[in-house]
Motif scaffolding. Structure first.
Motif, mmCIF file in Angstrom:
data_model
loop_
_atom_site.group_PDB
_atom_site.id
_atom_site.type_symbol
_atom_site.label_atom_id
_atom_site.label_comp_id
_atom_site.label_asym_id
_atom_site.label_seq_id
_atom_site.Cartn_x
_atom_site.Cartn_y
_atom_site.Cartn_z
ATOM 1 N N GLY A 1 -16.451 -6.984 -18.337
ATOM 2 C CA GLY A 1 -16.921 -5.891 -17.480
ATOM 3 C C GLY A 1 -18.221 -6.265 -16.790
ATOM 4 O O GLY A 1 -19.300 -5.916 -17.268
ATOM 5 N N ASP B 1 -20.453 -3.279 -16.036
ATOM 6 C CA ASP B 1 -20.786 -2.371 -17.136
ATOM 7 C C ASP B 1 -22.293 -2.123 -17.166
ATOM 8 O O ASP B 1 -23.096 -2.990 -16.810
ATOM 9 C CB ASP B 1 -20.317 -2.967 -18.469
ATOM 10 C CG ASP B 1 -20.366 -1.953 -19.592
ATOM 11 O OD1 ASP B 1 -19.481 -1.078 -19.634
ATOM 12 O OD2 ASP B 1 -21.309 -2.018 -20.409
ATOM 13 N N ASP C 1 -23.245 -4.222 -21.011
ATOM 14 C CA ASP C 1 -22.781 -5.516 -21.518
ATOM 15 C C ASP C 1 -23.413 -6.763 -20.891
ATOM 16 O O ASP C 1 -23.690 -7.733 -21.612
ATOM 17 C CB ASP C 1 -21.256 -5.622 -21.360
ATOM 18 C CG ASP C 1 -20.502 -4.760 -22.348
ATOM 19 O OD1 ASP C 1 -21.153 -4.154 -23.209
ATOM 20 O OD2 ASP C 1 -19.267 -4.698 -22.255
ATOM 21 N N SER D 1 -16.074 -1.778 -15.651
ATOM 22 C CA SER D 1 -16.889 -1.400 -16.801
ATOM 23 C C SER D 1 -16.222 -1.988 -18.043
ATOM 24 O O SER D 1 -15.128 -2.562 -17.967
ATOM 25 C CB SER D 1 -16.955 0.124 -16.925
ATOM 26 O OG SER D 1 -15.650 0.635 -17.212
ATOM 27 N N ASN D 2 -16.857 -1.833 -19.197
ATOM 28 C CA ASN D 2 -16.264 -2.318 -20.431
ATOM 29 C C ASN D 2 -14.929 -1.640 -20.702
ATOM 30 O O ASN D 2 -13.969 -2.294 -21.133
ATOM 31 C CB ASN D 2 -17.232 -2.097 -21.603
ATOM 32 C CG ASN D 2 -16.673 -2.597 -22.922
ATOM 33 O OD1 ASN D 2 -15.851 -1.937 -23.552
ATOM 34 N ND2 ASN D 2 -17.130 -3.758 -23.350
#
Length: 452
Positions: free
Chosen positions: A205, A208, A211, A265-266
């Motif tokens: 991601g 994110d 992260d 995103s994650n």
């Protein structure tokens, strides 16, 4: 009724919610029986990170926790959420200035040093710890980021979230790969071998909120650079430039990450892995389990610690740290300005009970910080073994009030580089300029924190 110790000095509004939680525990005394908390009226305001992965389940948890809290204390609890590390930072800063905000804050472990540095949180001594169930209620590893030492602890462990990698065992077997990779170069080779038939080797991601900086921190530590060394920040070190180039290179050079990951995103990266569209998921953890067990890869995945040997190396360099995960999770802190500190302690005692933590893990995947709950969960789940292995070797981020600004500066480098990443190539000169700016911002933050 416990006498809550309140430190003097700057007030941190964002952490006030945490203070309220700690206060509640003191009055509750660990009892599950209904008894109103003497001297506290509420409502208790609690700030937590919004769950993008399990929003409906989080709302249900809010309602159930509030109902139990009301029954036991006679007081109301009101939850509010933040969405990103930048939001978290802003709320803390605003509350420090205004002297008002949440009573209780559920903070990421890397933001606990910020709370401590303000001098605006309740410091936990023997009485405070007893009020929330005792310091020995919690696993030793999760206490590593409660404070700079046992005499200055401000964060009570709430959730543990070690990072690891997940891999599709069926796809690994079909590719003739035996077990997870042991070095990052080997992971690249695996990823390329698994990138076939419209499927990619790994999901990341890049967009994110939390992260990206962890990859850079991990690689830098493995190369031997802790990023903060005493009174010096080392973000503009060549090892950090290399860390970013390797991280971006998974997509631009090695080609085993989907170009769509630039905007993921994650949770979106996890969805790719869960659908079998990516063979590995990097920087994931126990919160992925409920999603994976209800997905196309149920029964076909396993976890493993991420490699501890950095890109370009066949062994850990001299001075390198085998860092694969930060000490990750959430701590609860209590704000000095709160008028409901006893309620805050009672709240903390409630949400860190064995049965409450087991139920939370079963719903959201986060591991318990309650030692008895952790033992109960881990003894009944084989899949958690590699995640626990990673957590046992977790390396703390530097315990400085400047760290939140350092990690935000590291994240901002990724944000500024995403347009290049989307175009398929990183301008190394532009990257170096961004790191110089990140170094300046981070060093200024460290100097300011050191002067306080």
């Amino acid at each position: 009724m416990v006498a809550v110790r309140v430190s003097t000095g700057r007030t941190l509004g964002a952490l006030c919610a945490t203070t309220a939680l700690l206060a509640v525990t003191g009055c509750a005394g660990g009892s599950a029986e209904s008894s109103e908390t003497e001297g506290s009226t509420g409502p208790l305001d609690v700030l937590v990170l919004a769950s993008t992965q399990y929003p409906e389940e989080q709302q249900a948890w809010f309602e159930a926790t509030a109902a139990t809290f009301r029954e036991e204390t006679g007081a109301e609890v009101r939850f509010e959420t933040f969405a990103s590390a930048a939001d978290e930072q802003k709320i803390i800063q605003t509350s420090v200035v205004s002297g008002e905000g949440p009573d209780v804050y559920s903070l990421g472990t890397t933001f606990t040093p910020v709370a401590h540095a303000t001098g605006a949180f309740v410091t936990f001594g023997e009485e405070e710890w007893e009020a929330v169930g005792g310091r020995d209620r919690f696993t030793e590893a999760t206490l590593a980021m409660s404070g700079p030492d046992e005499s200055e602890e401000v964060g009570v462990p709430f959730l543990s979230r070690p990072f690891a990698m997940a891999y599709n065992t069926e796809l690994f077997a079909a590719a003739g790969l035996e077990g997870p990779p042991q070095t990052w170069d080997e992971l690249v080779q695996y990823g390329q071998a698994l990138t076939v038939d419209g499927r990619f080797g790994a999901a990341i991601g890049y967009a994110d909120n939390f992260d990206p900086w962890k990859f850079v921190w991990m690689f830098a530590n493995q190369y031997g650079n802790p990023l903060v060394d005493g009174d010096q920040v080392t973000v503009d070190d060549p090892t950090v430039q290399q860390a970013y180039e390797e991280y971006f290179g998974f997509l631009t050079e090695d080609g085993f990450v989907s170009p769509e990951a630039v905007g993921w995103s994650n949770s979106q990266a996890l969805a790719s892995f869960a659908a079998g569209q990516s063979a590995m998921m990097l920087m994931t953890g126990p919160t992925a389990i409920p999603t994976l067990d209800a997905s196309a890869v149920a029964g076909k995945y396993a976890f493993a610690p991420m490699p501890a040997v950095p890109p370009g190396e066949t062994a850990l360099p001299s001075g390198g740290e085998p860092a694969t995960t930060i000490v990750s999770g959430d701590n609860i802190a209590v704000a000095d300005y709160s008028d409901d500190k006893e309620l805050a302690l009672a709240f903390i005692e409630l949400v860190t009970r064995e049965e409450e933590q087991v139920a939370y893990t079963e719903t959201f995947g986060d591991l318990p910080t309650n030692a008895a709950a952790a033992e109960q969960i881990t003894s009944s789940s084989d899949v958690l073994g590699p995640i626990l292995e990673a957590g046992a070797g977790a390396v703390p981020t530097p315990f400085t009030g400047a760290w939140s600004e350092v990690q935000l500066a590291l994240t901002d480098v990724v944000v500024q580089s995403r347009s290049d990443l989307g175009a398929g190539a990183i301008d190394t000169g532009a990257l170096a300029t961004r790191l110089t700016e990140a170094q300046q911002a981070s060093q200024t933050a460290l100097d300011r924190a050191s002067a306080q």
